[in-house]
Structure formats: C-alpha cells, structure tokens
Design a protein around this motif. Structure first.
Motif, PDB file in Angstrom:
ATOM      1  N   PHE A  60      23.404 -17.100  51.761  1.00  0.00           N
ATOM      2  CA  PHE A  60      22.828 -15.965  52.206  1.00  0.00           C
ATOM      3  C   PHE A  60      23.491 -14.650  52.183  1.00  0.00           C
ATOM      4  CE2 PHE A  60      20.276 -19.458  53.864  1.00  0.00           C
ATOM      5  CZ  PHE A  60      18.812 -19.029  53.693  1.00  0.00           C
ATOM      6  N   THR A  61      22.865 -13.562  52.237  1.00  0.00           N
ATOM      7  CA  THR A  61      23.431 -12.459  52.027  1.00  0.00           C
ATOM      8  C   THR A  61      22.833 -11.476  52.976  1.00  0.00           C
ATOM      9  OG1 THR A  61      22.507 -11.620  50.046  1.00  0.00           O
ATOM     10  CG2 THR A  61      24.785 -12.833  49.981  1.00  0.00           C
ATOM     11  N   ARG A  62      23.089 -10.466  53.227  1.00  0.00           N
ATOM     12  CA  ARG A  62      22.669  -9.386  53.942  1.00  0.00           C
ATOM     13  C   ARG A  62      23.797  -7.945  53.891  1.00  0.00           C
ATOM     14  NH1 ARG A  62      22.139 -10.412  60.327  1.00  0.00           N
ATOM     15  NH2 ARG A  62      24.507 -10.970  60.847  1.00  0.00           N
ATOM     16  N   LYS A  63      23.210  -6.939  53.950  1.00  0.00           N
ATOM     17  CA  LYS A  63      23.906  -5.563  53.760  1.00  0.00           C
ATOM     18  C   LYS A  63      24.881  -5.275  55.157  1.00  0.00           C
ATOM     19  CE  LYS A  63      21.644  -4.104  49.689  1.00  0.00           C
ATOM     20  NZ  LYS A  63      20.900  -3.108  49.165  1.00  0.00           N
ATOM     21  N   SER A  64      24.157  -5.402  56.034  1.00  0.00           N
ATOM     22  CA  SER A  64      24.529  -5.151  57.599  1.00  0.00           C
ATOM     23  C   SER A  64      23.841  -6.081  58.668  1.00  0.00           C
ATOM     24  CB  SER A  64      24.314  -3.746  57.890  1.00  0.00           C
ATOM     25  OG  SER A  64      22.842  -3.310  58.011  1.00  0.00           O
ATOM     26  N   GLU A  65      24.399  -5.730  59.732  1.00  0.00           N
ATOM     27  CA  GLU A  65      23.634  -6.551  60.499  1.00  0.00           C
ATOM     28  C   GLU A  65      22.289  -6.015  60.985  1.00  0.00           C
ATOM     29  OE1 GLU A  65      26.079  -7.164  64.397  1.00  0.00           O
ATOM     30  OE2 GLU A  65      27.714  -7.613  63.039  1.00  0.00           O
ATOM     31  N   ASP A 113      19.943  -5.876  58.651  1.00  0.00           N
ATOM     32  CA  ASP A 113      19.226  -6.460  57.683  1.00  0.00           C
ATOM     33  C   ASP A 113      18.875  -7.933  57.804  1.00  0.00           C
ATOM     34  OD1 ASP A 113      19.094  -4.039  56.370  1.00  0.00           O
ATOM     35  OD2 ASP A 113      21.133  -4.467  55.104  1.00  0.00           O
ATOM     36  N   ASN A 114      17.984  -8.611  57.422  1.00  0.00           N
ATOM     37  CA  ASN A 114      17.523  -9.744  57.461  1.00  0.00           C
ATOM     38  C   ASN A 114      18.437 -10.683  56.457  1.00  0.00           C
ATOM     39  OD1 ASN A 114      15.464  -9.645  59.135  1.00  0.00           O
ATOM     40  ND2 ASN A 114      13.842  -9.453  57.485  1.00  0.00           N
ATOM     41  N   TRP A 115      18.542 -11.759  56.495  1.00  0.00           N
ATOM     42  CA  TRP A 115      19.362 -12.743  55.753  1.00  0.00           C
ATOM     43  C   TRP A 115      18.419 -12.992  54.269  1.00  0.00           C
ATOM     44  CZ3 TRP A 115      24.414 -13.788  56.873  1.00  0.00           C
ATOM     45  CH2 TRP A 115      24.708 -13.628  58.007  1.00  0.00           C
ATOM     46  N   LYS A 116      19.190 -12.942  53.335  1.00  0.00           N
ATOM     47  CA  LYS A 116      18.390 -13.024  51.918  1.00  0.00           C
ATOM     48  C   LYS A 116      18.824 -14.227  51.286  1.00  0.00           C
ATOM     49  CE  LYS A 116      16.999  -8.447  52.190  1.00  0.00           C
ATOM     50  NZ  LYS A 116      15.839  -7.671  51.577  1.00  0.00           N
ATOM     51  N   ASN A 117      18.225 -14.919  50.435  1.00  0.00           N
ATOM     52  CA  ASN A 117      18.489 -15.980  49.492  1.00  0.00           C
ATOM     53  C   ASN A 117      17.315 -16.029  48.371  1.00  0.00           C
ATOM     54  OD1 ASN A 117      19.882 -18.010  48.397  1.00  0.00           O
ATOM     55  ND2 ASN A 117      19.932 -19.116  50.405  1.00  0.00           N
ATOM     56  N   SER A 118      17.380 -17.115  47.771  1.00  0.00           N
ATOM     57  CA  SER A 118      16.262 -17.348  46.843  1.00  0.00           C
ATOM     58  C   SER A 118      15.726 -18.773  47.222  1.00  0.00           C
ATOM     59  CB  SER A 118      16.287 -16.986  45.420  1.00  0.00           C
ATOM     60  OG  SER A 118      17.446 -17.833  45.069  1.00  0.00           O
ATOM     61  N   ILE A 119      14.655 -19.283  47.047  1.00  0.00           N
ATOM     62  CA  ILE A 119      14.192 -20.510  47.387  1.00  0.00           C
ATOM     63  C   ILE A 119      13.376 -20.987  46.105  1.00  0.00           C
ATOM     64  CG2 ILE A 119      11.772 -19.534  48.455  1.00  0.00           C
ATOM     65  CD1 ILE A 119      12.350 -21.703  50.610  1.00  0.00           C
ATOM     66  N   SER A 144      12.178 -14.970  46.198  1.00  0.00           N
ATOM     67  CA  SER A 144      13.073 -14.379  47.330  1.00  0.00           C
ATOM     68  C   SER A 144      12.322 -14.832  48.618  1.00  0.00           C
ATOM     69  CB  SER A 144      12.460 -12.850  47.249  1.00  0.00           C
ATOM     70  OG  SER A 144      13.312 -11.990  48.463  1.00  0.00           O
ATOM     71  N   PHE A 145      13.702 -14.940  49.374  1.00  0.00           N
ATOM     72  CA  PHE A 145      13.357 -15.799  50.757  1.00  0.00           C
ATOM     73  C   PHE A 145      14.192 -15.142  51.756  1.00  0.00           C
ATOM     74  CE2 PHE A 145      14.578 -19.114  53.841  1.00  0.00           C
ATOM     75  CZ  PHE A 145      13.411 -19.651  54.078  1.00  0.00           C
ATOM     76  N   GLU A 146      13.714 -14.853  53.132  1.00  0.00           N
ATOM     77  CA  GLU A 146      14.356 -13.776  53.837  1.00  0.00           C
ATOM     78  C   GLU A 146      14.242 -14.783  55.294  1.00  0.00           C
ATOM     79  OE1 GLU A 146      13.444  -9.945  54.555  1.00  0.00           O
ATOM     80  OE2 GLU A 146      12.978  -9.644  52.572  1.00  0.00           O
ATOM     81  N   ILE A 147      15.576 -14.701  55.964  1.00  0.00           N
ATOM     82  CA  ILE A 147      15.269 -15.105  57.509  1.00  0.00           C
ATOM     83  C   ILE A 147      15.728 -14.060  58.492  1.00  0.00           C
ATOM     84  CG2 ILE A 147      16.491 -16.794  59.120  1.00  0.00           C
ATOM     85  CD1 ILE A 147      16.772 -18.637  56.782  1.00  0.00           C
ATOM     86  N   ASP A 148      14.895 -13.984  59.372  1.00  0.00           N
ATOM     87  CA  ASP A 148      15.036 -12.950  60.361  1.00  0.00           C
ATOM     88  C   ASP A 148      16.809 -12.837  60.737  1.00  0.00           C
ATOM     89  OD1 ASP A 148      13.771 -11.375  62.711  1.00  0.00           O
ATOM     90  OD2 ASP A 148      15.156 -12.271  63.798  1.00  0.00           O
ATOM     91  N   LYS A 149      16.995 -11.497  61.024  1.00  0.00           N
ATOM     92  CA  LYS A 149      18.489 -11.235  61.170  1.00  0.00           C
ATOM     93  C   LYS A 149      19.060 -11.823  62.399  1.00  0.00           C
ATOM     94  CE  LYS A 149      16.976  -6.954  63.450  1.00  0.00           C
ATOM     95  NZ  LYS A 149      16.867  -5.388  63.072  1.00  0.00           N
ATOM     96  N   TYR A 150      18.037 -12.224  63.546  1.00  0.00           N
ATOM     97  CA  TYR A 150      18.571 -12.924  64.660  1.00  0.00           C
ATOM     98  C   TYR A 150      19.037 -14.221  64.715  1.00  0.00           C
ATOM     99  CZ  TYR A 150      16.770  -8.045  66.556  1.00  0.00           C
ATOM    100  OH  TYR A 150      16.800  -6.915  66.588  1.00  0.00           O
ATOM    101  N   PHE A 151      18.618 -14.867  63.464  1.00  0.00           N
ATOM    102  CA  PHE A 151      19.102 -16.127  63.536  1.00  0.00           C
ATOM    103  C   PHE A 151      20.609 -16.302  63.211  1.00  0.00           C
ATOM    104  CE2 PHE A 151      14.908 -17.654  61.733  1.00  0.00           C
ATOM    105  CZ  PHE A 151      14.888 -18.944  62.458  1.00  0.00           C
ATOM    106  N   PRO A 152      20.965 -17.229  64.103  1.00  0.00           N
ATOM    107  CA  PRO A 152      22.685 -17.416  63.851  1.00  0.00           C
ATOM    108  C   PRO A 152      22.919 -17.854  62.744  1.00  0.00           C
ATOM    109  CG  PRO A 152      21.717 -18.458  65.862  1.00  0.00           C
ATOM    110  CD  PRO A 152      20.643 -18.053  65.297  1.00  0.00           C
TER     111      PRO A 152
END
Length: 135
Positions: free
Chosen positions: A2-7, A9-15, A23-31
């Motif tokens: 998972f990557t993100r440019k800043s806090e 942004d959402n977490w990004k990956n591929s699935i 493209s797959f994103e998880i909400d930025k608030y997930f630990p």
C-alpha cells in the motif's frame, strides 16, 4: 504494498479478481497495521461475488441503456457486449468492514460520460448489490 502520497490520501494498491488487476483503495483512516487484513478479506469476498456484481450491472443498467441512452443508429447490446464496454476504474473500501465496498467504472460514453457506481454490501450484509449512474 500500500502507498499514499500524504496522510490526506487514501491507501492505494492493486487487487486481483479472477486474474484481472484493478486499482484498489482503502480509506485513509484505516490504521496501517490493518490494511493487509482488510485487503485479503476484500479480495476473497469480491472474488466470491464477482458474478453477482456483473449480474447487477446488467440487471440495473443494460435495459436502461438499450431503451433510453443508446443512439438510434447503434445496435442493441446484449449482456456480454455491454459488460465488455464497461471498464473498472477503482474499488474502494471505507472506514470499517461494516461499510459497503464501492466499485467505480468508466461507462465508455454509453451514459454520456457518467460514472457507473456499484454498491456492494459488506460480507454478511443482506443488502443487494446495486449499480447506478453517478456524476
């Protein structure tokens, strides 16, 4: 990974679902320590229900396209032709596992350039999978 440019942004990956990458994103608030678990659960869940997702797209949108949106000179599309024109842009998971998953698709100009949004209830949620036009 998972990557993100800043806090902000959402977490990004591929699935991978049925041997296709999205493209797959998880909400930025997930630990950060929970990302892999959420990702794994989402991948298994989406793979299990993928045929239902495709059915919902056709049930909710194909008739509307053929009867309302298609140009008069264009042929009526069947399910396979319709699904082949829709391209998944992103899959998004929000704050916790009790929130729905949203799948966003490019409409290939079939609906005037609007996005197609697919609502997928969380595992164990009895709500239907629904496709609609947004934007």
């Amino acid at each position: 990974m998972f990557t993100r440019k800043s806090e902000e942004d959402n977490w990004k990956n591929s699935i991978s679902i049925n041997d296709k990458e999205y493209s797959f994103e998880i909400d930025k608030y997930f630990p950060e320590e929970e990302l892999e678990e959420v990702f794994s659960k989402s991948e298994v869940f989406l793979t299990e229900i993928w045929q239902k997702v495709k059915k919902a797209i056709c049930d909710d949108l194909l008739r509307m396209y053929n009867e309302t949106w298609k140009d008069t000179e264009d042929p009526i599309l069947n399910e396979v032709q319709f699904l082949n024109r829709i391209k998944i842009s992103s899959i998004q998971v929000w704050w916790d596992e009790h929130e729905p998953i949203y799948i966003y698709c490019d409409d290939d100009e079939m609906f005037g350039g609007h996005w197609i949004e697919i609502y997928v209830g969380f595992p164990g949620d009895n709500r239907a999978i629904e496709a609609s036009i947004v934007g």
